[in-house]
Design a protein around this motif. Structure first.
Motif, PDB file in Angstrom:
ATOM      1  N   LEU A  44      16.566  10.849 -29.834  1.00 46.35           N
ATOM      2  CA  LEU A  44      16.365  12.011 -30.355  1.00 46.35           C
ATOM      3  C   LEU A  44      14.854  12.369 -30.756  1.00 46.35           C
ATOM      4  CD1 LEU A  44      17.531  14.953 -31.473  1.00 46.35           C
ATOM      5  CD2 LEU A  44      18.497  13.394 -33.679  1.00 46.35           C
ATOM      6  N   ASN A  45      14.338  11.482 -31.420  1.00 46.90           N
ATOM      7  CA  ASN A  45      12.986  11.543 -32.143  1.00 46.90           C
ATOM      8  C   ASN A  45      12.082  11.829 -30.956  1.00 46.90           C
ATOM      9  OD1 ASN A  45      10.894  11.404 -34.012  1.00 46.90           O
ATOM     10  ND2 ASN A  45      10.385   9.573 -33.285  1.00 46.90           N
ATOM     11  N   ASP A  46      12.008  11.114 -29.893  1.00 50.32           N
ATOM     12  CA  ASP A  46      11.236  11.263 -28.813  1.00 50.32           C
ATOM     13  C   ASP A  46      11.247  12.816 -28.070  1.00 50.32           C
ATOM     14  OD1 ASP A  46       9.369   9.902 -26.899  1.00 50.32           O
ATOM     15  OD2 ASP A  46      10.810  10.510 -25.514  1.00 50.32           O
ATOM     16  N   SER A  47      12.540  13.223 -27.902  1.00 47.95           N
ATOM     17  CA  SER A  47      12.632  14.444 -27.216  1.00 47.95           C
ATOM     18  C   SER A  47      12.362  15.638 -28.305  1.00 47.95           C
ATOM     19  CB  SER A  47      14.083  14.679 -26.945  1.00 47.95           C
ATOM     20  OG  SER A  47      15.149  14.793 -27.976  1.00 47.95           O
ATOM     21  N   ARG A  48      12.297  15.347 -29.423  1.00 48.71           N
ATOM     22  CA  ARG A  48      11.919  16.378 -30.756  1.00 48.71           C
ATOM     23  C   ARG A  48      10.608  16.710 -30.509  1.00 48.71           C
ATOM     24  NH1 ARG A  48      14.727  19.264 -34.161  1.00 48.71           N
ATOM     25  NH2 ARG A  48      13.670  20.056 -35.877  1.00 48.71           N
ATOM     26  N   ARG A  49       9.858  15.434 -30.259  1.00 55.72           N
ATOM     27  CA  ARG A  49       8.454  15.540 -30.387  1.00 55.72           C
ATOM     28  C   ARG A  49       8.094  16.307 -29.147  1.00 55.72           C
ATOM     29  NH1 ARG A  49       6.233  10.570 -29.432  1.00 55.72           N
ATOM     30  NH2 ARG A  49       7.994   9.267 -30.436  1.00 55.72           N
ATOM     31  N   ARG A  50       8.548  15.937 -27.889  1.00 55.05           N
ATOM     32  CA  ARG A  50       8.123  16.528 -26.723  1.00 55.05           C
ATOM     33  C   ARG A  50       8.685  17.908 -26.745  1.00 55.05           C
ATOM     34  NH1 ARG A  50      11.585  14.317 -22.813  1.00 55.05           N
ATOM     35  NH2 ARG A  50      12.222  12.897 -24.018  1.00 55.05           N
ATOM     36  N   SER A  51       9.698  18.290 -27.665  1.00 54.79           N
ATOM     37  CA  SER A  51       9.906  19.915 -27.716  1.00 54.79           C
ATOM     38  C   SER A  51       8.905  20.514 -28.525  1.00 54.79           C
ATOM     39  CB  SER A  51      11.406  19.856 -28.361  1.00 54.79           C
ATOM     40  OG  SER A  51      11.216  20.072 -29.756  1.00 54.79           O
ATOM     41  N   GLY A  52       8.016  19.956 -29.088  1.00 55.49           N
ATOM     42  CA  GLY A  52       6.996  20.625 -30.081  1.00 55.49           C
ATOM     43  C   GLY A  52       7.612  21.179 -31.188  1.00 55.49           C
ATOM     44  N   ALA A  53       8.791  20.547 -31.643  1.00 53.00           N
ATOM     45  CA  ALA A  53       9.423  21.132 -33.043  1.00 53.00           C
ATOM     46  C   ALA A  53       8.364  20.887 -34.077  1.00 53.00           C
ATOM     47  CB  ALA A  53      10.472  20.356 -33.380  1.00 53.00           C
ATOM     48  N   ARG A  54       8.237  21.861 -34.971  1.00 57.22           N
ATOM     49  CA  ARG A  54       7.133  21.878 -36.075  1.00 57.22           C
ATOM     50  C   ARG A  54       7.660  20.696 -37.017  1.00 57.22           C
ATOM     51  NH1 ARG A  54       7.058  24.243 -40.656  1.00 57.22           N
ATOM     52  NH2 ARG A  54       8.606  25.786 -40.224  1.00 57.22           N
ATOM     53  N   VAL A  55       8.800  20.835 -37.451  1.00 55.64           N
ATOM     54  CA  VAL A  55       9.422  19.836 -38.317  1.00 55.64           C
ATOM     55  C   VAL A  55       9.941  18.402 -37.730  1.00 55.64           C
ATOM     56  CG1 VAL A  55      11.033  19.535 -40.151  1.00 55.64           C
ATOM     57  CG2 VAL A  55       9.985  21.566 -39.933  1.00 55.64           C
ATOM     58  N   GLN A  56       9.065  17.488 -37.739  1.00 56.02           N
ATOM     59  CA  GLN A  56       9.599  16.268 -36.942  1.00 56.02           C
ATOM     60  C   GLN A  56      10.653  15.539 -37.904  1.00 56.02           C
ATOM     61  OE1 GLN A  56       8.898  15.280 -33.935  1.00 56.02           O
ATOM     62  NE2 GLN A  56       8.163  17.386 -33.667  1.00 56.02           N
ATOM     63  N   MET A  57      11.065  14.463 -37.285  1.00 56.67           N
ATOM     64  CA  MET A  57      12.329  13.558 -38.008  1.00 56.67           C
ATOM     65  C   MET A  57      11.479  12.959 -39.157  1.00 56.67           C
ATOM     66  SD  MET A  57      14.612  12.610 -34.847  1.00 56.67           S
ATOM     67  CE  MET A  57      15.734  11.506 -35.911  1.00 56.67           C
ATOM     68  N   SER A  58      12.300  12.822 -40.283  1.00 55.60           N
ATOM     69  CA  SER A  58      11.936  11.712 -41.367  1.00 55.60           C
ATOM     70  C   SER A  58      12.136  10.493 -41.076  1.00 55.60           C
ATOM     71  CB  SER A  58      12.521  12.213 -42.593  1.00 55.60           C
ATOM     72  OG  SER A  58      14.049  11.763 -42.484  1.00 55.60           O
ATOM     73  N   LYS A  59      11.576   9.627 -41.726  1.00 55.22           N
ATOM     74  CA  LYS A  59      11.674   8.240 -41.498  1.00 55.22           C
ATOM     75  C   LYS A  59      13.150   7.676 -41.645  1.00 55.22           C
ATOM     76  CE  LYS A  59       9.885   3.712 -43.069  1.00 55.22           C
ATOM     77  NZ  LYS A  59      10.947   3.161 -43.630  1.00 55.22           N
ATOM     78  N   LYS A  60      13.881   8.368 -42.735  1.00 50.22           N
ATOM     79  CA  LYS A  60      15.232   8.100 -42.846  1.00 50.22           C
ATOM     80  C   LYS A  60      16.072   8.501 -41.723  1.00 50.22           C
ATOM     81  CE  LYS A  60      18.464   8.438 -46.807  1.00 50.22           C
ATOM     82  NZ  LYS A  60      18.883   9.256 -47.752  1.00 50.22           N
ATOM     83  N   GLN A  61      15.796   9.820 -41.098  1.00 49.87           N
ATOM     84  CA  GLN A  61      16.618  10.480 -40.054  1.00 49.87           C
ATOM     85  C   GLN A  61      16.206   9.384 -38.873  1.00 49.87           C
ATOM     86  OE1 GLN A  61      14.926  14.440 -40.280  1.00 49.87           O
ATOM     87  NE2 GLN A  61      16.758  15.030 -41.420  1.00 49.87           N
ATOM     88  N   ARG A  62      14.938   9.118 -38.703  1.00 44.41           N
ATOM     89  CA  ARG A  62      14.609   8.373 -37.429  1.00 44.41           C
ATOM     90  C   ARG A  62      15.490   6.926 -37.606  1.00 44.41           C
ATOM     91  NH1 ARG A  62       9.467   9.583 -38.691  1.00 44.41           N
ATOM     92  NH2 ARG A  62       8.823   7.687 -39.418  1.00 44.41           N
TER      93      ARG A  62
END
Ligand code: SIN
Length: 285
Positions: free
Chosen positions: A166-184
């Motif tokens: 999820l973290n990688d796809s979210r980064r690729r999607s260009g989402a402004r708010v990325q995942m926190s350390k806890k979420q990752r």
């Protein structure tokens, strides 16, 4: 036509997947028989569209619970009043459109929860507010996409496993708010089969989407190319239904046999508010 016939009408949409369900009133109908008929229909048609229905949050939680445990999404900024409710809304706290898509990660092709150890099974999305134009949801038929592959490709990919992140796809999607350390940490990358068999219908499907990053045991770039090519194949127009939302639509889909993405709308002018629940599979695939 599914066995839900006695409880409701099921009319195929006429495209590559999906059916409209008529004659259900969730204020009067509930319980295991209704659930069993809906489950049979969603397995067969992959997406069910219910139009003009009243569907309260507690009705959504109740119906979802029949399918299994409701996912509590790791992106807790989207939680509604119930932890299993995921709100997709472009409104700020003041009720005014914020001018950006609430979840850019939803605008790339994906299968709900494929990034989780226990992935998503059925998702329900209920439309509370809908833009004048756009904000559709595209759905791809992953049974048909698999079945259309040539035999050599089917043989080649049959036992492959793909890393979903999820973290990688979210980064690729260009989402402004990325995942926190806890979420990752709560959603580490997980391996999933590239081809899966639906436990209820026995049909095979491609299990992919943009949460899939690379193929396990293959050079990363080569695996990424394969994932990209298969995602592009599965999202060809011949496999895709585009749902144009109306207020009070409930759309329900089977993540075992579909992938989907949200489309653009005027996020600064229009209001788009949808209430989502995703039910988890019984365990890892
Ligand atoms: C989702 O990805 O679950 C939401 C799709 C949408 O907002 O259209």
């Amino acid at each position: 036509m599914s066995g839900g016939r006695a409880l409701f009408d099921v009319e195929p949409l006429g495209g590559p997947l999906g059916a409209v369900v008529g004659g259900v009133n969730f204020n009067r109908q509930s319980g295991p028989a209704l659930f069993a008929a809906i489950q049979e229909a969603v397995t067969e048609h992959q997406i069910l569209v219910f139009r003009d229905i009243d569907f309260t949050e507690s009705q959504q939680v109740d119906l979802s619970s029949y399918f299994g445990e409701i996912q509590v999404h790791v992106l807790n900024q989207y939680h509604g009043t119930h932890p299993g409710i995921f709100m997709i809304s472009n409104l700020g706290e003041d009720g005014v459109p914020i001018g950006e898509h609430p979840d850019p990660g939803a605008m790339i092709w994906h299968t709900d929860g494929s990034w989780a150890r226990i992935p998503g099974y059925v998702t329900m999305l209920y439309a509370l507010e809908i833009p004048e134009r756009g904000g559709d949801t595209d759905f791809a038929n992953m049974h048909a996409a698999y079945e259309a592959l040539d035999s050599a490709t089917k043989r080649e990919i049959e036992t492959m496993r793909v890393m979903h992140d999820l973290n990688d796809s979210r980064r690729r999607s260009g989402a402004r708010v990325q995942m926190s350390k806890k979420q990752r940490e709560a959603a580490p990358p997980v391996e999933k089969p590239l081809v899966r068999v639906h436990p209820l219908s026995g049909r095979k499907s491609l299990y992919l989407g943009e949460h899939g990053c690379y193929v396990v045991g293959m050079p990363e770039a080569e695996g990424r190319d394969l994932v990209n090519n298969l995602n592009a194949h599965a999202s060809e127009a011949r496999f895709v239904y585009t749902h144009q939302w109306r207020k009070r639509d409930l759309v329900m889909w089977d993540n075992r046999s579909t992938m989907h993405r949200a489309t653009l709308f005027d996020t600064a002018r229009d209001r788009r508010v949808l209430r989502r629940t995703t039910v988890q599979e019984d365990g890892p695939i």
